[in-house]
Design a protein around this motif. Structure first.
Motif, PDB file in Angstrom:
ATOM      1  N   MET A  32      -5.334 -33.118 -25.895  1.00 29.94           N
ATOM      2  CA  MET A  32      -5.769 -33.610 -24.578  1.00 29.94           C
ATOM      3  C   MET A  32      -5.351 -32.632 -23.481  1.00 29.94           C
ATOM      4  SD  MET A  32      -5.245 -37.767 -24.888  1.00 29.94           S
ATOM      5  CE  MET A  32      -3.486 -37.709 -25.245  1.00 29.94           C
ATOM      6  N   THR A  33      -5.694 -31.353 -23.705  1.00 36.45           N
ATOM      7  CA  THR A  33      -5.248 -30.279 -22.828  1.00 36.45           C
ATOM      8  C   THR A  33      -6.405 -29.372 -22.437  1.00 36.45           C
ATOM      9  OG1 THR A  33      -3.074 -30.279 -23.894  1.00 36.45           O
ATOM     10  CG2 THR A  33      -3.648 -28.324 -22.620  1.00 36.45           C
ATOM     11  N   TRP A  47      -3.395 -28.094 -18.232  1.00 37.00           N
ATOM     12  CA  TRP A  47      -3.420 -29.409 -17.607  1.00 37.00           C
ATOM     13  C   TRP A  47      -3.653 -30.458 -18.685  1.00 37.00           C
ATOM     14  CZ3 TRP A  47      -5.398 -25.016 -15.668  1.00 37.00           C
ATOM     15  CH2 TRP A  47      -5.052 -24.647 -14.362  1.00 37.00           C
ATOM     16  N   GLN A  48      -3.001 -31.587 -18.554  1.00 36.95           N
ATOM     17  CA  GLN A  48      -3.182 -32.694 -19.482  1.00 36.95           C
ATOM     18  C   GLN A  48      -4.246 -33.656 -18.959  1.00 36.95           C
ATOM     19  OE1 GLN A  48      -1.146 -31.158 -22.145  1.00 36.95           O
ATOM     20  NE2 GLN A  48      -1.402 -33.318 -22.601  1.00 36.95           N
ATOM     21  N   THR A  49      -4.914 -34.315 -19.871  1.00 35.17           N
ATOM     22  CA  THR A  49      -5.834 -35.394 -19.541  1.00 35.17           C
ATOM     23  C   THR A  49      -5.342 -36.667 -20.226  1.00 35.17           C
ATOM     24  OG1 THR A  49      -7.253 -34.771 -21.401  1.00 35.17           O
ATOM     25  CG2 THR A  49      -7.814 -33.861 -19.254  1.00 35.17           C
ATOM     26  N   THR A  50      -5.868 -37.811 -19.808  1.00 33.02           N
ATOM     27  CA  THR A  50      -5.397 -39.076 -20.366  1.00 33.02           C
ATOM     28  C   THR A  50      -6.172 -39.512 -21.593  1.00 33.02           C
ATOM     29  OG1 THR A  50      -6.817 -40.351 -18.876  1.00 33.02           O
ATOM     30  CG2 THR A  50      -4.576 -39.854 -18.111  1.00 33.02           C
ATOM     31  N   GLU A  51      -7.212 -38.765 -21.935  1.00 34.71           N
ATOM     32  CA  GLU A  51      -7.929 -38.990 -23.182  1.00 34.71           C
ATOM     33  C   GLU A  51      -8.498 -37.666 -23.650  1.00 34.71           C
ATOM     34  OE1 GLU A  51     -10.767 -41.916 -21.520  1.00 34.71           O
ATOM     35  OE2 GLU A  51     -12.337 -40.534 -22.131  1.00 34.71           O
ATOM     36  N   LYS A  52      -8.983 -37.623 -24.861  1.00 27.54           N
ATOM     37  CA  LYS A  52      -9.459 -36.372 -25.437  1.00 27.54           C
ATOM     38  C   LYS A  52     -10.640 -35.816 -24.642  1.00 27.54           C
ATOM     39  CE  LYS A  52      -7.928 -37.487 -30.121  1.00 27.54           C
ATOM     40  NZ  LYS A  52      -8.331 -37.837 -31.498  1.00 27.54           N
ATOM     41  N   MET A  82      -1.465 -32.315 -14.313  1.00 22.02           N
ATOM     42  CA  MET A  82      -2.348 -33.387 -14.785  1.00 22.02           C
ATOM     43  C   MET A  82      -3.703 -33.218 -14.120  1.00 22.02           C
ATOM     44  SD  MET A  82      -1.018 -35.450 -17.054  1.00 22.02           S
ATOM     45  CE  MET A  82      -2.243 -36.749 -16.983  1.00 22.02           C
ATOM     46  N   GLN A  85      -9.017 -37.202 -12.915  1.00 23.02           N
ATOM     47  CA  GLN A  85     -10.214 -37.602 -13.645  1.00 23.02           C
ATOM     48  C   GLN A  85     -10.991 -38.658 -12.870  1.00 23.02           C
ATOM     49  OE1 GLN A  85      -7.610 -37.408 -17.795  1.00 23.02           O
ATOM     50  NE2 GLN A  85      -9.097 -39.047 -17.511  1.00 23.02           N
TER      51      GLN A  85
END
Length: 292
Positions: A32-33, A47-52, A82, A85
């Motif tokens: 999830m990056t 950056w990370q996301t909260t889902e794939k 982060m 989204q």
């Protein structure tokens, strides 16, 4: 051939070049990056996301549009690490449990396309559909249906031929379509390449300025180039057994960046998940950003 630092992605995918920033982007689906490489300095950021997040494309406003687990999203990459989204409308019908978006990109007019798939590939469920997204119309009804693992989206330089693959071991096919650039509707689906007898399964793809189609041979450790009439004319070996997608970029659009997959790697695949850049001696075609 150059490696991008010591990056190892679980499922590296969707590389793209941003000329405005002189930077490369790609994703790691399982982690999830979203990754970014500054071409001049070599500096990496993520950056990370909260889902794939499976596929990304540039937007005219400087952000990204993405195909993710639950729909199409707008992404802004700030300084927090982060991604911000925002879901763009309702997800398409058929996005039940276990489904997610996969490969995607914009056509030559800037419409965003991405396909869905049942994430458990071993289940052999042909539930995937190809969809088109525009601000005016939202997510379209299925344009192509019955896909196992949608992949290989690309358009010819003039935008009048669309390519699509199915990576599943039971398919391993690439199709070509006539494409109407005015209304964004493909027609005349026909077999372009049957990769059952070639090295690797057909994964992500790119097109060069000669109109040739480059596709990663996942499990074959290579990238293959096919002429517009479907003839294999080049094979470029890479050190990773599971290359997943390629994209042209760099200042002269003469660099090919190739992502790869570490999930399910074999013992001898020491470069699994690595990102490499090579110069194949041809020029790519600049990606059209999404108009938002």
């Amino acid at each position: 051939m150059d490696f991008v630092g010591d990056v190892r992605c679980s499922v590296g995918e969707s590389p793209l070049w941003c000329a405005r920033q002189a930077a490369w982007y790609w994703v790691d689906i399982a982690a999830m990056t979203i990754w970014r490489l500054d071409a001049a300095s070599g500096r990496l950021a993520s950056w990370q996301t909260t889902e794939k997040v499976a596929s990304i494309a540039l937007t005219e406003s400087g952000g990204l549009i993405a195909g993710m687990e639950s729909g199409i999203f707008s992404l802004e990459l700030g300084s927090s690490g982060m991604a911000a989204q925002r879901k763009l409308g309702a997800p398409p019908g058929g996005m039940g449990p276990g489904m997610r978006f996969n490969d995607g990109r914009c056509d030559r007019q800037g419409r965003f396309w991405s396909g869905t798939m049942f994430a458990d590939i071993a289940a052999n469920r042909p539930l995937g559909n190809l969809h088109r997204y525009t601000v005016r119309d939202g997510v379209s009804a299925p344009v192509v249906s019955g896909l196992l693992v949608q992949n290989g989206l690309a358009w010819s330089p003039d935008g009048r031929t669309m390519y699509l693959s199915d990576s599943h071991p039971q398919r391993q096919l690439v199709w070509a379509f006539d494409y109407d650039p005015d209304d964004g509707v493909p027609s005349g689906q026909r077999l372009f390449v049957d990769m059952q007898t070639l090295p690797g399964r057909p994964d992500g793809a790119a097109v060069d300025s000669d109109g040739c189609y480059w596709i990663c041979g996942n499990d074959g450790g290579c990238v293959l180039r096919f002429t517009p009439d479907g003839k294999l004319d080049r094979r470029v070996d890479v050190p990773m057994l599971k290359p997943s997608m390629c994209s042209f970029g760099g200042a002269g659009l003469d660099t090919l960046l190739v992502t790869s997959i570490a999930v399910g790697k074999t013992e001898g695949d020491v470069w699994a998940g690595a990102i490499v850049m090579l110069r194949p001696g041809v020029i790519g075609v600049a990606e059209t950003p999404f108009p938002a």
